[in-house]
Design a protein around this motif. Structure first.
Motif, PDB file in Angstrom:
ATOM      1  N   LEU A 180       0.822  -1.203   0.000  1.00 40.30           N
ATOM      2  CA  LEU A 180       0.000   0.000   0.000  1.00 40.30           C
ATOM      3  C   LEU A 180       0.856   1.254   0.000  1.00 40.30           C
ATOM      4  O   LEU A 180       1.972   1.264   0.528  1.00 40.30           O
ATOM      5  N   THR A 181       0.334   2.320  -0.571  1.00 37.91           N
ATOM      6  CA  THR A 181       1.010   3.619  -0.503  1.00 37.91           C
ATOM      7  C   THR A 181       0.833   4.190   0.904  1.00 37.91           C
ATOM      8  O   THR A 181      -0.047   3.747   1.654  1.00 37.91           O
ATOM      9  N   PRO A 182       1.645   5.184   1.283  1.00 43.66           N
ATOM     10  CA  PRO A 182       1.473   5.799   2.608  1.00 43.66           C
ATOM     11  C   PRO A 182       0.050   6.300   2.839  1.00 43.66           C
ATOM     12  O   PRO A 182      -0.505   6.134   3.924  1.00 43.66           O
ATOM     13  N   ARG A 183      -0.566   6.923   1.825  1.00 46.27           N
ATOM     14  CA  ARG A 183      -1.925   7.421   1.995  1.00 46.27           C
ATOM     15  C   ARG A 183      -2.911   6.266   2.180  1.00 46.27           C
ATOM     16  O   ARG A 183      -3.821   6.329   3.016  1.00 46.27           O
ATOM     17  N   GLU A 184      -2.726   5.195   1.426  1.00 47.35           N
ATOM     18  CA  GLU A 184      -3.613   4.039   1.560  1.00 47.35           C
ATOM     19  C   GLU A 184      -3.478   3.404   2.934  1.00 47.35           C
ATOM     20  O   GLU A 184      -4.463   2.919   3.507  1.00 47.35           O
ATOM     21  N   ARG A 185      -2.273   3.423   3.493  1.00 46.71           N
ATOM     22  CA  ARG A 185      -2.097   2.886   4.852  1.00 46.71           C
ATOM     23  C   ARG A 185      -2.824   3.750   5.867  1.00 46.71           C
ATOM     24  O   ARG A 185      -3.390   3.244   6.844  1.00 46.71           O
ATOM     25  N   GLU A 186      -2.808   5.073   5.661  1.00 42.22           N
ATOM     26  CA  GLU A 186      -3.552   5.963   6.554  1.00 42.22           C
ATOM     27  C   GLU A 186      -5.044   5.649   6.485  1.00 42.22           C
ATOM     28  O   GLU A 186      -5.730   5.595   7.515  1.00 42.22           O
ATOM     29  N   VAL A 187      -5.530   5.453   5.270  1.00 40.26           N
ATOM     30  CA  VAL A 187      -6.939   5.110   5.099  1.00 40.26           C
ATOM     31  C   VAL A 187      -7.247   3.773   5.772  1.00 40.26           C
ATOM     32  O   VAL A 187      -8.271   3.614   6.450  1.00 40.26           O
ATOM     33  N   GLY A 240      -2.389  -1.065  13.589  1.00 43.10           N
ATOM     34  CA  GLY A 240      -3.268  -0.557  14.628  1.00 43.10           C
ATOM     35  C   GLY A 240      -4.220   0.491  14.093  1.00 43.10           C
ATOM     36  O   GLY A 240      -4.054   1.000  12.984  1.00 43.10           O
ATOM     37  N   PRO A 241      -5.233   0.841  14.878  1.00 39.38           N
ATOM     38  CA  PRO A 241      -6.194   1.858  14.444  1.00 39.38           C
ATOM     39  C   PRO A 241      -5.595   3.250  14.492  1.00 39.38           C
ATOM     40  O   PRO A 241      -4.640   3.506  15.239  1.00 39.38           O
ATOM     41  N   ALA A 242      -6.141   4.153  13.693  1.00 34.86           N
ATOM     42  CA  ALA A 242      -5.732   5.547  13.768  1.00 34.86           C
ATOM     43  C   ALA A 242      -6.085   6.085  15.151  1.00 34.86           C
ATOM     44  O   ALA A 242      -7.090   5.697  15.754  1.00 34.86           O
ATOM     45  N   ASP A 243      -5.241   6.956  15.676  1.00 34.18           N
ATOM     46  CA  ASP A 243      -5.488   7.556  16.983  1.00 34.18           C
ATOM     47  C   ASP A 243      -6.560   8.625  16.834  1.00 34.18           C
ATOM     48  O   ASP A 243      -6.336   9.670  16.231  1.00 34.18           O
ATOM     49  N   LEU A 244      -7.723   8.351  17.376  1.00 31.71           N
ATOM     50  CA  LEU A 244      -8.843   9.281  17.228  1.00 31.71           C
ATOM     51  C   LEU A 244      -8.919  10.295  18.354  1.00 31.71           C
ATOM     52  O   LEU A 244      -9.788  11.162  18.339  1.00 31.71           O
ATOM     53  N   SER A 245      -8.001  10.196  19.315  1.00 31.35           N
ATOM     54  CA  SER A 245      -8.078  11.099  20.463  1.00 31.35           C
ATOM     55  C   SER A 245      -7.359  12.412  20.222  1.00 31.35           C
ATOM     56  O   SER A 245      -7.586  13.396  20.903  1.00 31.35           O
ATOM     57  N   GLY A 246      -6.451  12.445  19.223  1.00 32.17           N
ATOM     58  CA  GLY A 246      -5.654  13.645  18.999  1.00 32.17           C
ATOM     59  C   GLY A 246      -6.089  14.388  17.761  1.00 32.17           C
ATOM     60  O   GLY A 246      -7.249  14.370  17.351  1.00 32.17           O
ATOM     61  N   ASP A 247      -5.136  15.036  17.142  1.00 32.57           N
ATOM     62  CA  ASP A 247      -5.418  15.807  15.945  1.00 32.57           C
ATOM     63  C   ASP A 247      -5.594  14.880  14.756  1.00 32.57           C
ATOM     64  O   ASP A 247      -5.317  13.700  14.811  1.00 32.57           O
ATOM     65  N   VAL A 248      -6.025  15.449  13.640  1.00 31.63           N
ATOM     66  CA  VAL A 248      -6.174  14.660  12.435  1.00 31.63           C
ATOM     67  C   VAL A 248      -4.819  14.179  11.970  1.00 31.63           C
ATOM     68  O   VAL A 248      -3.779  14.719  12.343  1.00 31.63           O
ATOM     69  N   VAL A 249      -4.829  13.145  11.131  1.00 27.78           N
ATOM     70  CA  VAL A 249      -3.595  12.539  10.689  1.00 27.78           C
ATOM     71  C   VAL A 249      -2.717  13.521   9.942  1.00 27.78           C
ATOM     72  O   VAL A 249      -1.508  13.565  10.108  1.00 27.78           O
ATOM     73  N   GLU A 250      -3.341  14.357   9.116  1.00 30.25           N
ATOM     74  CA  GLU A 250      -2.520  15.244   8.298  1.00 30.25           C
ATOM     75  C   GLU A 250      -3.222  16.581   8.185  1.00 30.25           C
ATOM     76  O   GLU A 250      -4.428  16.663   7.985  1.00 30.25           O
TER      77      GLU A 250
END
Length: 256
Positions: A180-187, A240-250
């Motif tokens: 996967l590309t970096p963006r696809e991994r974020e998704v 692991g899941p994206a951290d939803l407690s902080g700021d947006v990923v990008e």
């Protein structure tokens, strides 16, 4: 005399109290009992706060009637777990995460190679039949404190087969995720966190159409046909899941 502090976790009160009483008869063993996963976590936290940590946890494999499927069971249970039921193998993972110094042994009514392998992957040091002798159980309790791993001999071949298969699947899953590309991994991490297309779009500052394209690419590269299958594969690969407690990923991106 150095005393071994043991916590018995079983939602069958008669069994838990009987086992605790039998173990407490040993001069070097101090025992407490808990009737659920959340109660066990509270006991562990309170003991740690008081400077009297438990050494060994004896956990019912079918705690709460739980027989959760899936790998490594089990996401770690949070420190102040919800008051709902927590299955035995999930509790093992939670304890391993919160208090890695505590050894856990799973008590089971039957030998099940797959579940025993899941327990070991979650951090258990042993799998013992509930109908074993007290002397056998004490041998296991003392053994795991010497960093030994205990399994019934009849389970060894099956557990090794399960662990080998799990490692093979994990390696293949890792290879697919690496494509996967970096963006696809974020998704993908957002998908693992349970976010839908609109929420992913808002989080990554992308249009829903672009997110849909990324999700389709993720499914195609992973060779699966649904979000649930993609999430299961991602977890096997250790994503692991994206951290939803902080700021947006990008930040700073433009809507595409």
């Amino acid at each position: 005399m150095v005393r071994i502090r043991v916590l018995v976790v079983d939602d069958h009160r008669i069994f838990a109290e009987s086992l605790a009483a039998a173990l407490a008869a040993e001069p070097d063993v101090e025992v407490s009992a808990a009737g659920s996963g959340p109660a066990a976590l509270r006991c562990l936290e309170r003991a740690a706060t008081e400077g009297r940590r438990f050494d060994v946890l004896l956990v019912d494999a079918d705690l709460g009637g739980g027989r959760l499927p899936g790998a490594r069971s089990a996401a770690p249970v949070p420190e102040a777990a919800a008051e709902g039921p927590v299955d035995g193998i999930s509790l093992v993972g939670g304890v391993r995460s919160a208090q890695p110094g505590v050894r856990t042994v799973v008590l089971a009514e039957r030998d099940e190679p797959r579940r025993a392998a899941l327990a070991l992957q979650a951090g258990a040091s042993g799998w013992v039949a509930k109908d074993c002798s007290l002397s056998r159980l004490l041998t296991v309790v003392r053994g795991v404190l010497r960093d030994e791993t205990h399994l019934p001999p009849a389970l060894l071949t099956g557990v090794l087969r399960e662990l080998t298969a799990a490692r093979k699947h994990r390696t293949e899953s890792e290879r697919l995720v690496e494509s996967l590309t970096p963006r696809e991994r974020e998704v993908l991490r957002c998908m693992v966190a349970g976010l839908g297309r609109k929420a992913v779009a808002e989080r990554l500052f992308l249009s829903p159409h672009t997110v849909r394209t990324h999700m389709q690419n993720v499914l195609g590269k992973l060779g699966v046909h649904s979000t649930l299958a993609a999430v299961a594969l991602a977890r096997r690969a250790g994503v692991g899941p994206a951290d939803l407690s902080g700021d947006v990923v990008e930040r700073g991106g433009q809507l595409a």
